[in-house]
Design a protein around this motif. Structure first.
Motif, PDB file in Angstrom:
ATOM      1  N   ILE A 114       0.815  -1.218   0.000  1.00 40.01           N
ATOM      2  CA  ILE A 114       0.000   0.000   0.000  1.00 40.01           C
ATOM      3  C   ILE A 114       0.854   1.275   0.000  1.00 40.01           C
ATOM      4  N   GLU A 115       1.993   1.252   0.714  1.00 42.27           N
ATOM      5  CA  GLU A 115       2.832   2.469   0.745  1.00 42.27           C
ATOM      6  C   GLU A 115       3.362   2.768  -0.656  1.00 42.27           C
ATOM      7  N   GLN A 116       3.814   1.715  -1.346  1.00 42.06           N
ATOM      8  CA  GLN A 116       4.360   1.916  -2.702  1.00 42.06           C
ATOM      9  C   GLN A 116       3.268   2.435  -3.649  1.00 42.06           C
ATOM     10  N   VAL A 117       2.069   1.868  -3.523  1.00 41.56           N
ATOM     11  CA  VAL A 117       0.988   2.277  -4.434  1.00 41.56           C
ATOM     12  C   VAL A 117       0.567   3.714  -4.137  1.00 41.56           C
ATOM     13  N   GLU A 118       0.521   4.070  -2.853  1.00 39.40           N
ATOM     14  CA  GLU A 118       0.137   5.448  -2.514  1.00 39.40           C
ATOM     15  C   GLU A 118       1.177   6.443  -3.025  1.00 39.40           C
ATOM     16  N   GLU A 119       2.450   6.059  -2.928  1.00 35.47           N
ATOM     17  CA  GLU A 119       3.513   6.940  -3.398  1.00 35.47           C
ATOM     18  C   GLU A 119       3.426   7.101  -4.925  1.00 35.47           C
ATOM     19  N   CYS A 120       3.188   5.991  -5.600  1.00 32.97           N
ATOM     20  CA  CYS A 120       3.052   6.027  -7.071  1.00 32.97           C
ATOM     21  C   CYS A 120       1.883   6.932  -7.454  1.00 32.97           C
ATOM     22  N   TRP A 121       0.777   6.767  -6.757  1.00 28.17           N
ATOM     23  CA  TRP A 121      -0.447   7.543  -7.050  1.00 28.17           C
ATOM     24  C   TRP A 121      -0.168   9.037  -6.904  1.00 28.17           C
ATOM     25  N   GLU A 122       0.518   9.375  -5.811  1.00 32.77           N
ATOM     26  CA  GLU A 122       0.835  10.787  -5.561  1.00 32.77           C
ATOM     27  C   GLU A 122       1.713  11.355  -6.678  1.00 32.77           C
ATOM     28  N   GLN A 123       2.722  10.582  -7.081  1.00 32.37           N
ATOM     29  CA  GLN A 123       3.636  11.066  -8.127  1.00 32.37           C
ATOM     30  C   GLN A 123       2.903  11.185  -9.470  1.00 32.37           C
ATOM     31  N   LEU A 124       2.013  10.241  -9.748  1.00 35.88           N
ATOM     32  CA  LEU A 124       1.262  10.317 -11.009  1.00 35.88           C
ATOM     33  C   LEU A 124       0.314  11.504 -10.993  1.00 35.88           C
ATOM     34  N   ARG A 125      -0.268  11.763  -9.843  1.00 37.47           N
ATOM     35  CA  ARG A 125      -1.205  12.887  -9.706  1.00 37.47           C
ATOM     36  C   ARG A 125      -0.488  14.209  -9.983  1.00 37.47           C
ATOM     37  N   GLU A 126       0.793  14.268  -9.555  1.00 34.74           N
ATOM     38  CA  GLU A 126       1.572  15.494  -9.790  1.00 34.74           C
ATOM     39  C   GLU A 126       2.012  15.597 -11.246  1.00 34.74           C
ATOM     40  N   ALA A 127       2.241  14.429 -11.871  1.00 31.85           N
ATOM     41  CA  ALA A 127       2.791  14.427 -13.237  1.00 31.85           C
ATOM     42  C   ALA A 127       1.741  14.646 -14.308  1.00 31.85           C
ATOM     43  N   THR A 128       0.486  14.343 -14.006  1.00 31.53           N
ATOM     44  CA  THR A 128      -0.537  14.476 -15.052  1.00 31.53           C
ATOM     45  C   THR A 128      -1.844  15.006 -14.471  1.00 31.53           C
ATOM     46  N   SER A 129      -2.524  15.797 -15.281  1.00 31.72           N
ATOM     47  CA  SER A 129      -3.827  16.296 -14.822  1.00 31.72           C
ATOM     48  C   SER A 129      -4.939  15.398 -15.364  1.00 31.72           C
ATOM     49  N   ALA A 130      -4.530  14.348 -16.122  1.00 35.50           N
ATOM     50  CA  ALA A 130      -5.533  13.441 -16.712  1.00 35.50           C
ATOM     51  C   ALA A 130      -6.277  12.690 -15.617  1.00 35.50           C
ATOM     52  N   MET A 131      -7.532  12.395 -15.913  1.00 35.12           N
ATOM     53  CA  MET A 131      -8.334  11.599 -14.971  1.00 35.12           C
ATOM     54  C   MET A 131      -7.774  10.164 -14.935  1.00 35.12           C
ATOM     55  N   LEU A 132      -7.533   9.668 -13.721  1.00 36.87           N
ATOM     56  CA  LEU A 132      -6.840   8.390 -13.519  1.00 36.87           C
ATOM     57  C   LEU A 132      -7.706   7.480 -12.654  1.00 36.87           C
ATOM     58  N   ILE A 133      -7.823   6.207 -13.036  1.00 46.72           N
ATOM     59  CA  ILE A 133      -8.590   5.259 -12.206  1.00 46.72           C
ATOM     60  C   ILE A 133      -7.689   4.076 -11.845  1.00 46.72           C
ATOM     61  N   PRO A 134      -7.654   3.690 -10.573  1.00 45.10           N
ATOM     62  CA  PRO A 134      -6.840   2.523 -10.202  1.00 45.10           C
ATOM     63  C   PRO A 134      -7.652   1.226 -10.293  1.00 45.10           C
ATOM     64  N   ILE A 135      -7.048   0.226 -10.900  1.00 43.38           N
ATOM     65  CA  ILE A 135      -7.682  -1.093 -10.985  1.00 43.38           C
ATOM     66  C   ILE A 135      -6.709  -2.102 -10.377  1.00 43.38           C
ATOM     67  N   THR A 136      -7.200  -2.893  -9.451  1.00 40.76           N
ATOM     68  CA  THR A 136      -6.336  -3.947  -8.922  1.00 40.76           C
ATOM     69  C   THR A 136      -6.856  -5.312  -9.315  1.00 40.76           C
ATOM     70  N   TYR A 137      -5.925  -6.171  -9.632  1.00 35.05           N
ATOM     71  CA  TYR A 137      -6.235  -7.580  -9.891  1.00 35.05           C
ATOM     72  C   TYR A 137      -6.659  -8.190  -8.554  1.00 35.05           C
ATOM     73  N   MET A 138      -7.566  -9.136  -8.623  1.00 37.29           N
ATOM     74  CA  MET A 138      -8.000  -9.859  -7.421  1.00 37.29           C
ATOM     75  C   MET A 138      -6.790 -10.344  -6.601  1.00 37.29           C
ATOM     76  N   ASN A 139      -5.708 -10.701  -7.310  1.00 34.61           N
ATOM     77  CA  ASN A 139      -4.504 -11.220  -6.654  1.00 34.61           C
ATOM     78  C   ASN A 139      -3.719 -10.077  -6.015  1.00 34.61           C
ATOM     79  N   SER A 140      -4.277  -9.504  -4.966  1.00 41.66           N
ATOM     80  CA  SER A 140      -3.648  -8.376  -4.278  1.00 41.66           C
ATOM     81  C   SER A 140      -4.170  -8.351  -2.849  1.00 41.66           C
ATOM     82  N   THR A 141      -3.456  -7.622  -1.997  1.00 43.72           N
ATOM     83  CA  THR A 141      -3.895  -7.572  -0.597  1.00 43.72           C
ATOM     84  C   THR A 141      -5.183  -6.748  -0.473  1.00 43.72           C
TER      85      THR A 141
END
Ligand code: 13P
Ligand code: SF4
Length: 366
Positions: A114-141
């Motif tokens: 979760i920490e890595q994903v939150e960090e990635c999300w934050e960096q992507l949010r700063e890098a692009t103003s495009a609307m972004l949706i996260p999708i996780t595969y069932m095989n995840s915590t």
């Protein structure tokens, strides 16, 4: 009142039992517990376990089963940790989910925390103003499923990944897909997205090892995770199978690499592969790229067809294999004595948001 027991302390007396003794004690304990218990078995489980499963299926089918067995007080999940978590999230409050061996994890699910994903999300949010949706595969915590629930995203499985991507792209420009890069890439490619419009995010490198231009072009940002079982299959194995069996049809799981999926005749989820082989004509020949226990079972259950694994050396899932008759007997006999060993419980807040993401999946890809 039942006691909850942590952690996994398998009684040494069970290790010395013969296969026949284990079988008869498991059958007796199961019968004594009756409808209080339901045993779910993933297709990758060994035969010694599958024969005791009330339901067998892929992770999606089993998650649905778990949500529909409200009469059972105990759900024994013969699969891996993330599946038992999903069962707990989808089950009723009076039900308890049990994983026979706590060491049955999934290396792919462990590749995104979760920490890595939150960090990635934050960096992507700063890098692009495009609307972004996260999708996780069932095989995840469960925490990643909750992250998707909180951020407008959803869960998907290998059976419905295309439908979920389609749902997401109707509302947004870009999808962040984790943790399996191959499922994301193969599904997006099947839907016509060119490879140049896919970026890869490596959580161990600065800015994911990518750059703002690649993110700007991307319709899907793929987390650099993989399944250690399915990533083993190679294009050379496919060539060899075609040399040895010129009439064979090659079918692989979309957790295999892009090159392998491209070289195969067909690809699809575990359930899809089972359906394709079972509906194949007598005499047909199938070279299958997925977990060995499932392929061997398909061969046994379809004796009028030739079914073999593309790689018969090491393609078993070692963590699925941890669920053995000793552990199954141990959890059942403890239940008989009023003890719940190895319960899987997801905290309320995580459950609430993970459920939002799971419900979005069920609503849009039913
Ligand atoms: P499915 O069960 O969704 O086919 O996924 C395959 C897998 O790797 C399960 O761990
Ligand atoms: Fe995880 Fe792959 Fe095993 Fe499935 S087969 S549980 S994805 S390691």
């Amino acid at each position: 009142m039942t006691a909850l027991v942590f952690p996994d302390l398998l009684s040494p007396s069970l290790s010395g039992l013969s296969a026949a003794e284990l079988d008869s004690r498991i059958a007796a304990a199961k019968e004594a517990l009756g409808s209080k218990v339901v045993i779910l078995g993933h297709h990758y489980q060994r035969d010694e376990i599958i024969k005791f499963a009330d339901f067998r299926g892929d992770s999606y089918k089993l998650a649905k089963e778990a949500s529909q067995r409200s009469e059972a007080e105990y759900i024994i999940f013969c699969g891996v940790h993330f599946m038992a978590e999903s069962a707990d999230i989808l089950s009723q409050p009076h039900q308890k989910v049990i994983l026979p061996d706590m060491a049955a994890g999934c290396s792919m699910a462990d590749m995104a925390d979760i920490e890595q994903v939150e960090e990635c999300w934050e960096q992507l949010r700063e890098a692009t103003s495009a609307m972004l949706i996260p999708i996780t595969y069932m095989n995840s915590t469960a925490s990643l499923k909750a992250f998707c629930g909180r951020n407008g995203g959803a869960v998907c499985t290998s059976s419905n990944c295309g439908k979920i991507l389609d749902w997401a792209w109707k509302q947004c420009e870009k999808v962040l897909f984790f943790p399996d890069q191959h499922l994301g890439r193969n599904t997006a490619a099947k839907m016509g997205v060119p490879l140049e419009q896919m970026a890869v995010w490596d959580p161990h490198r600065d800015f994911g090892g990518t750059n703002a231009q690649a993110i700007g072009r991307a319709r899907i940002i793929l987390w650099k995770g993989h399944c250690s079982v399915h990533q083993r299959f190679t294009v050379d194995q496919i060539r060899q199978a075609r040399r040895d069996h010129p009439r064979c049809r090659v079918i692989v799981h979309p957790e295999c690499t892009y090159e392998v999926v491209q070289a195969a005749d067909d690809s699809g989820s575990t359930e899809y592969i089972i359906r394709a082989v079972s509906q194949g004509s007598p005499g047909s020949v199938w070279a299958v790229g997925t977990e060995l226990h499932l392929v061997n079972r398909l061969a046994k259950e379809n004796p009028d067809r030739t079914v073999f694994c593309l790689d018969d050396c090491m393609c078993l899932c070692a963590t699925m294999y941890r669920i053995d008759p000793e552990h199954l007997l141990w959890v059942l006999e403890n239940l008989l004595e009023g003890r719940v060993v190895n319960p899987i419980t997801v905290d309320e807040e995580t459950s609430r948001w993970a459920l939002v993401a799971l419900h979005r999946m069920l609503a849009h890809a039913g």
